[in-house]
Each structure stands twice: as C-alpha cells, then as structure tokens.
Design an enzyme around this catalytic site. Structure first.
Site, short mmCIF file in Angstrom:
data_model
loop_
_atom_site.label_atom_id
_atom_site.label_comp_id
_atom_site.label_asym_id
_atom_site.label_seq_id
_atom_site.Cartn_x
_atom_site.Cartn_y
_atom_site.Cartn_z
N GLN A 83 0.82 -1.22 0.00
CA GLN A 83 0.00 0.00 0.00
C GLN A 83 0.85 1.27 0.00
OE1 GLN A 83 -1.44 -1.07 4.13
NE2 GLN A 83 -1.52 1.16 4.31
N HIS A 368 -5.05 -1.04 11.89
CA HIS A 368 -4.51 -1.58 10.64
C HIS A 368 -5.19 -2.89 10.30
CE1 HIS A 368 -1.64 -2.18 7.45
NE2 HIS A 368 -1.12 -3.26 7.99
#
Length: 448
Positions: A83, A368
C-alpha cells in the site's frame, strides 16, 4: 526511602497542605520533585535515552530469538502487496481475500485487483456521503456535535471491510493492469488534505443554500469537481475493458470471476470488552456510501472468534483481520509479542490497564487491517497466528506478521468471516435489532 517519601506526600495531601485550586503550588512541586532521585540508575537511563530510541532501549534481551515460523494450518497465498504511503490497508486486505477466491475458482497461477479503481469510487462516494450529510443537518447549528464531527471528518483514506463490500457490489472490480497504481495513489496524504479543504468550503455553501432542492443541485456540481480532481490523480475508471480476449464491465468481471454476495455472505465480528458481548452494534455514518451500509458487527468473547478463525483457515479461506498493529511489534522480525519490549523496567512504571480500559481511555483501538492466513495449533489450542500484510515483501517476515496468541487476545479487534463458519448457536444473534452508536464512538475509526 521512596516508601517514606510516598508516605510523607500522602500525609501532606490528607492534611490539606497543598493548594485547593487544582494547580501546582510550591509545596506540591517540592513533593513532586522527590520523584526523581537522580540515582546512578536514573543517570544511566537518561544518558541512554539521549543516545538511542525508547523502543531500542526497551527491547527485551531475553526474547530476542526469532519465533518458530512453522504453522500447523495455513491458507494458500499468492504474493505480497504494498500500500506504500497510503491509508488503504482495508482495501488491500479486502481485495486480497477476494483475490485468493478468484485464483482458486478460475485455476489461475496469479492475479491482482486494481486498488486504484476501487479507491477512486471510494473517494467519490465518501465525498457524496459527507456533502449529503451536511444537507441533512443544515438546520442544526454549526457547533452541534454531529455537524462538528462531520466537519472534522469530511473524508479520509481509511476504511473497513463494509466499504470493500459495498464498493465492489456496486462498481465491480478490475484487474490491476486495467487501472494501475499512480504516484498519488501510493501517497495519498497531500491530495487528501486538499479534498478535505474543498469539501469543508463546499459544506459552508450547502448550509447557506436557499433551500434543500437548491443544495442538492449544488451538490451535483461539487461532485463533478471532485470527479475531475480524482481523474487527474488516479485516471478515469473504465466502464468496460478487455481481459484475456473478452470484454467486461467491472460489475460483470466481478460477478463472473468471483461472484460472492459480499453484503450477505460475510459477517464482521468484534472483540470489544468495553461493550456487552453477544450484541449486534451499528455505528452511524461509519460507511463509505450514503446509500450503503453502516459498519455492523457482532461483539463476541475472543475465544468464540478464534473458533471461527480456525475453522476458516482449516478450510483454506483467508479472512479480513484488524488490530492495534503498533503495540509490541518488532518490525524487523515481523513479530508481535507482549514480551518484545520491557517498558516497565526501563521507565520504572507499572502498566495496569486491561483491554477494556485501554479502549475506554483511547489507549488502544484498531489501526490496521491485514489478511489472516495461518494458525499454529498445539493440542488443539492456538499458540500463534500469521497475517499477510500490505507493506511490501521486504517488511516483517517475508511480508507477513506473526502474532503470539497472548498478543492476539490483547490487540486483535475485528475479523470478517464467511457466514458459513458462524456456529448455529450464534446465528440468531445476527437477527437482533442493532444497538446504534454515534459516529464518534471510540471504536468507529477505520483501518489505515
């Protein structure tokens, strides 16, 4: 000596010797200063803190060996994604779960979805969610808590699996090569700052519009401007494309290649001991689409969640998983273990809060999302777990993170499992009327 100092301080407090206005007066300061004795040990710690980071000094030397990396049960995976400098872990994780299903269904050797395609529509839909919410609340004062929360959170790049489900079911999905990652997609913060400013000034204009009909018409113009900016940043999403010699729309591609009903086939579970277990909760405005679903979850004891996680792994199905990833994480080894760092010995302070108290005081929360892919069972009990991360192959343990079961208990929060793994005795709880929580609830935040 410290015991005598503490008793003396307590006596002064009981005697009412300190200032009564809540401030620190000279007598209180004198007592406070006694907390630092400047011993040889204090000097050594102070010198060390000026030469190395706190985490480096807190490393527990007795736990430096690498954890055992063998797992009794593991889902087949197909490569680590990255990411980069963006908050899109929720999207990478959700699409990675679907990627595994697509590869298995179609007997492929490898495949990746386009995160940029789904993220484009995520940002467009979140813009509409915000602007329409501003219209809905335009008669409330600007300092009303709901309006204030909206203006504080106009848009972001974080999210949850509910967003993945709603976006994919509405807009479909495309292969990575059809809409590749851009520079801005890999580093979203600067554009995100600009979008927040644009949306906030748009909000003021909508609140000042003469009527609701006028505001709705104005909203469409504002969204056209947002669409243009998103096209400049990420490229315009394809309405149809060629792949392996066949023409698809994004919706057709998803339906043919995967086909899961994400809004029905998956259930979000939570371990939040600050709330009552075996209850269904829904958080207002915690969605990606105005006409989509709020984040809905069943709150359960951790052992019940582990049952379903193990069943899914044994059946070769990965899961969306989220946690408070930064706590006690050795990034170099890629291991999350409560024994990794000894902050208590370094700082001379006892940490006493349990998971419930950490949630209530904002000391811990889900930060997360990753893909849960493995468990190591000894005599039927889990001793450690592994997740596929989205920080690149060089991060952690070959791109993965390994978690001890004790760490899992303390810092795991959300798990999304297929409905077929929900035991019979829990299915009825999914039919409850959900308890509605406000958008500013401590557990509302999306993963980044």
């Amino acid at each position: 000596m410290k015991r005598l100092i503490a008793l003396a301080a307590a006596a002064l407090f009981c005697a009412g010797a300190f200032a009564q206005n809540g401030g620190i007066d000279s007598l209180m300061l004198q007592t406070i200063r006694q907390g630092y004795a400047n011993t040889a040990a204090d000097k050594a710690v102070r010198n060390a803190l000026n030469a190395a980071s706190l985490n480096t000094l807190a490393v527990n030397a007795e736990n430096m060996a690498m954890i055992d990396t063998d797992f009794s049960d593991r889902v087949m995976t197909f490569g680590i994604t990255d990411q980069k400098q963006s908050g899109r872990c929720w999207l990478f994780t959700g699409l990675n779960v679907l990627r595994a299903a697509l590869i298995d269904k179609n007997n492929l050797t490898g495949f990746k979805f386009s995160q940029s395609y789904s993220f484009f529509y995520d940002q467009l839909e979140k813009s509409n969610l915000f602007l329409q919410a501003i219209i809905d609340t335009r008669d409330l004062p600007i300092d009303d808590r709901q309006v204030d929360w909206l203006l504080s959170n106009p848009i972001g790049d974080g999210g949850t699996f509910t967003g993945v489900a709603n976006l994919v079911m509405k807009y479909g999905a495309v292969p990575a090569e059809v809409m590749p990652e851009s520079l801005i997609a890999n580093s979203t913060s600067q554009l995100n700052t600009q979008l927040k400013t644009i949306l906030r000034q748009d909000a003021l204009a909508l609140r000042d519009a003469r009527c609701v009909k006028c505001a709705r018409k104005l909203k469409v113009q504002m969204l056209s401007e947002i669409y243009r900016i998103l096209c400049l940043a990420y490229g315009e999403p394809p309405q149809e494309f060629e792949w392996n010699g066949k023409t698809y729309t994004p919706v057709q591609f998803y339906q043919e290649m995967v086909g899961f009903d994400l809004n029905h086939d998956y259930v979000m579970l939570m371990n939040d001991p600050s709330r009552e277990y075996y209850k269904l909760y829904e958080i207002e405005y915690d969605r990606h689409l105005y006409d989509g679903d709020n984040w809905l979850y069943l709150n359960l004891p951790i052992d019940r969640i582990k049952e379903m996680a193990i069943a899914s792994i044994k059946d070769n199905n990965a899961m969306y998983f989220s946690c408070d990833v930064g706590k006690f994480l050795d990034r170099k080894k890629g291991v999350a273990d409560l024994a990794n760092f000894d902050y208590e010995s370094l700082l001379g302070v006892k940490y006493t809060m349990d998971k419930k108290q950490r949630i209530q005081t904002h000391a811990s929360g889900s930060s997360h999302a990753m893909t849960l892919i493995a468990v190591d069972l000894k005599d039927g009990k889990p001793v450690k777990w592994m997740v596929e991360n989205s920080w690149g192959e060089a991060s952690g343990y070959h791109g993965n993170l390994i978690m001890t079961d004790e760490w899992f208990d303390e810092y795991m929060f959300r798990l999304v499992v297929e409905r077929k793994y929900i035991p019979e005795d829990l299915l009825g709880y999914l039919d409850q009327e959900p308890i509605k929580l406000p958008a500013w609830d401590p557990m509302f935040l999306g993963e980044e």
